[in-house]
Design an enzyme around this catalytic site. Structure first.
Site, PDB file in Angstrom:
ATOM      1  CG  ASP A 324      20.635  -0.441  79.831  1.00 33.61           C
ATOM      2  OD1 ASP A 324      20.608   0.706  78.829  1.00 33.61           O
ATOM      3  OD2 ASP A 324      21.148  -1.425  79.225  1.00 33.61           O
ATOM      4  CD  GLU A 377      17.451   2.060  76.799  1.00 31.13           C
ATOM      5  OE1 GLU A 377      17.925   2.542  75.744  1.00 31.13           O
ATOM      6  OE2 GLU A 377      17.842   1.257  77.284  1.00 31.13           O
TER       7      GLU A 377
END
Length: 644
Positions: A324, A377
């Site tokens: 993330d 990401e």
């Protein structure tokens, strides 16, 4: 190993599982199995059954274990500081066993401040809002050997990877039981066959690591080594993982090494100092998320994080980690104004320590766990995210294609009448599609914070909204790269996602919503059955434009290729509700063609305008080819053909 210190009350015994080699690795940032050494574990010491505790708290003057076994009395069970300067405190408490609830009581040596902290290496925690750790074994008899032995082949980049993103707490809920979330075992019973029916090859769980605030969706982690106790025990989660594996479905886990919250029992100011995070808020505080940034330059923190990545692969058989907020780690000035950040030693904005960490993390997990993937990401144009570290890349397996997602959703939100003026938005991604190994995401981020659902963002009347959504999915599945769809997208949910309620399953009783479900299922099966869609999904050799210039009609036509020409697929997409009859395209091969699928089939909720029977080529140069093909383009339709 027994040490020479004496316990203050003879109840904590000097005992160690750590060797000098362990300490050396830990202090140099090279110990990647810390979960086997730090934390709590049931063991035997001189014929006594009990628990060994080990904790890193270098700025503490005293550390004791408190819990239900001693009435939370901080003066009874003090740990010993190691004599080697490592900052580790340890000891053995006899009579304590599996299931014991505990925390560490830490005295800061400079200020005398007393903190009560959970165990950073705890495998199990109390159900929030309670915040204590639980002594727990991690033993489990796995039954997914077949999957693990084949994973290298199934989970490779030249195989279909179609991901169903799931928030475990809201996929389904028990309305007759106080609206509670499904447990891990209930999810194994319901979610696994559902994903298999839909044909997805993988699931991705939004963070399952323990987190105090349910509304964070798991992205504010306090227990990095523990699956959330909200849904069951660690073994229950293992059961869910192997249930997917035994049905041939891989599992990716969201992982958050970018920041952590300031909850009093968590990592923030762990021993009364900024131990895991930078002290200077210009480096250590994340303004967007009111959270704290790991100090990637600190060797022990690096060991902690890379050990955590290895832990999920080794102990829980994860098949991949989706990392993330990578952009927030790469840039020192991420979401900061001038004067709010500190340049690196060369005066630049790149976070050199975070870059080194990500490279070493990727090198470590790929070297030690066969057949896994890491997915970044990453929302900027940082180069070579998915290139090997020996070439100067970050070493990830895939990267989310955020530019494609933004451009595509912007294009699809436009009234179809005006799309002719925005043809470049739908074709631009192909100018950089092969610079990275891209995964195309329609993730949870696109259906929250007032954005509405994907369906609600489509223009037109009810029929056109659903046709547009089918067109969007058809475009995603035929575009080069792998793909990801957040739960609720497969049923065309009308409202945006809410983490504290179930998906709107009742919608599947309605024709158009059921049609979306059938379309997603058939797209998944088409993808898995079509080498032309996956064998070269990250290579320019796997894609060729036929025509992208017909902006007036808002039509694009392209080929997807595999290793053999007989696997070539021909894709024609009409982004308007106007049918185009006898639409001519150039094709490279003479002969007969057949349409294998069309988004306008009646079973998907379409108008049933498609190309039946055999389509034959005629001679004539067009689009750089020597043969032409006439076909009917259905309204807001995706037509996929192949040569017979």
């Amino acid at each position: 190993m027994k040490n020479n210190h004496e316990s203050p009350d003879n109840q904590v015994q000097g005992y160690s599982l750590l060797t000098d080699f362990d300490i050396g690795l830990f202090n140099t940032g090279k110990h990647f199995k810390l979960y086997e050494k730090l934390g709590s574990r049931v063991t035997e010491n001189e014929d006594q059954h009990g628990v060994y505790f080990a904790l890193w708290a270098p700025n503490a003057s005293k550390v004791s274990v408190i819990g239900d076994f001693n009435g939370w009395n901080g003066d009874q069970h003090y740990l010993f500081p190691r004599w080697d300067g490592s900052g580790i405190w340890e000891g053995f408490i006899p009579g304590v066993d599996n299931g014991t609830i505990y925390k560490y009581r830490i005295h800061n040596q400079q200020t005398g401040e007393i903190l009560e902290k959970g165990d950073p290496f705890a495998i199990f925690w109390e159900v929030p809002p309670n915040t204590a750790s639980i002594v727990w074994d991690i033993d489990y008899k796995w039954s997914d050997d077949d999957w693990m032995n084949k994973r290298k082949e199934i989970n490779s980049l030249d195989r279909p990877i179609s991901v169903y993103e799931v928030h475990l707490g809201s996929w389904k809920r028990k309305y007759d039981d106080n609206n509670r979330s499904f447990s891990y075992k209930e999810l194994a019973k319901d979610l696994v066959p559902y994903v298999k029916e839909l044909g997805f090859t993988h699931v991705e769980f939004m963070p399952v690591m323990e987190h105090p605030f349910f509304g964070s969706w798991g992205y504010q982690v306090t227990g990095y080594f523990a699956p959330s106790s909200r849904y069951g025990t660690p073994q229950d989660f293992m059961y869910l993982m192997e249930s997917f594996h035994n049905e041939g479905i891989g599992v990716y886990l969201d992982w958050v090494p970018s920041h952590f919250p300031n909850d009093a029992h968590g990592l923030h100011r762990f021993d009364g100092t900024h131990l895991f995070e930078h002290e200077d808020p210009r480096q250590g505080y994340h303004p967007d998320w009111n959270s704290y940034i790991f100090n990637y330059g600190r060797s022990e923190v690096k060991s902690f994080l890379i050990s955590n990545a290895c832990f999920w692969f080794e102990k829980f058989h994860a098949d991949g980690l989706r990392v993330d907020a990578v952009a927030s780690m790469l840039y020192l000035d991420y979401s900061r104004k001038e004067g709010e950040w500190i340049p690196n030693k060369y005066g630049g904005r790149e976070n050199l320590e975070a870059i080194d960490f990500m490279k070493e993390m990727n090198e470590t997990v790929y070297a030690n766990f066969e057949g896994i993937q890491t997915i970044a990401e990453e929302s900027t144009s940082w180069p070579m995210v998915t290139k090997p570290t020996y070439l100067g890349g970050l070493g990830f397996g895939m990267k989310w294609m955020m530019g494609w997602m933004n451009d595509t959703l912007e294009y699809f939100s436009k009234d179809t009448l005006y799309r002719q003026h925005h043809q470049n938005e739908i074709t631009f991604s192909m100018t950089y599609a092969f610079t990275e190994n891209f995964m195309l995401p329609l993730s949870h981020d696109e259906v929250v914070h007032g954005k509405g659902s994907l369906l609600s963002r489509m223009p037109g009347d009810e029929w056109q909204k659903f046709a547009n959504l089918r067109c969007l999915y058809g475009y995603m599945y035929t575009h080069p790269g792998t793909n990801l769809l957040f739960m609720s997208g497969e049923i065309g949910q009308s409202d945006e996602w809410k983490h504290d309620k179930s998906l709107d399953w009742w919608l599947t009783e309605h024709k158009y919503h059921q049609g979306i479900f059938e379309w997603v299922k058939d797209l998944n099966n088409l993808y898995k059955d079509s080498p032309g869609l996956y064998e070269k999904q990250f290579s320019a050799e796997g894609f060729e434009w036929i025509d992208y210039t017909d902006a007036a009609n808002s039509v694009i036509v392209f080929m997807r290729k595999g290793h053999y020409k007989e696997n070539t697929l021909f894709v024609a997409i009409n982004f308007t509700p106007v049918p185009r009859e006898k639409y001519e395209i150039g094709v490279p091969y003479e002969g007969e063609y057949e349409e294998i699928i069309n988004s306008d089939y009646e079973k998907y909720g379409g108008s049933d305008q498609y190309n039946g029977g055999v389509l034959k080529t005629s001679k004539g140069e067009m689009h750089g080819h020597q043969h032409k093909l006439k076909l009917n383009l259905s309204p807001l339709g995706v037509s996929i053909l192949r040569k017979k």
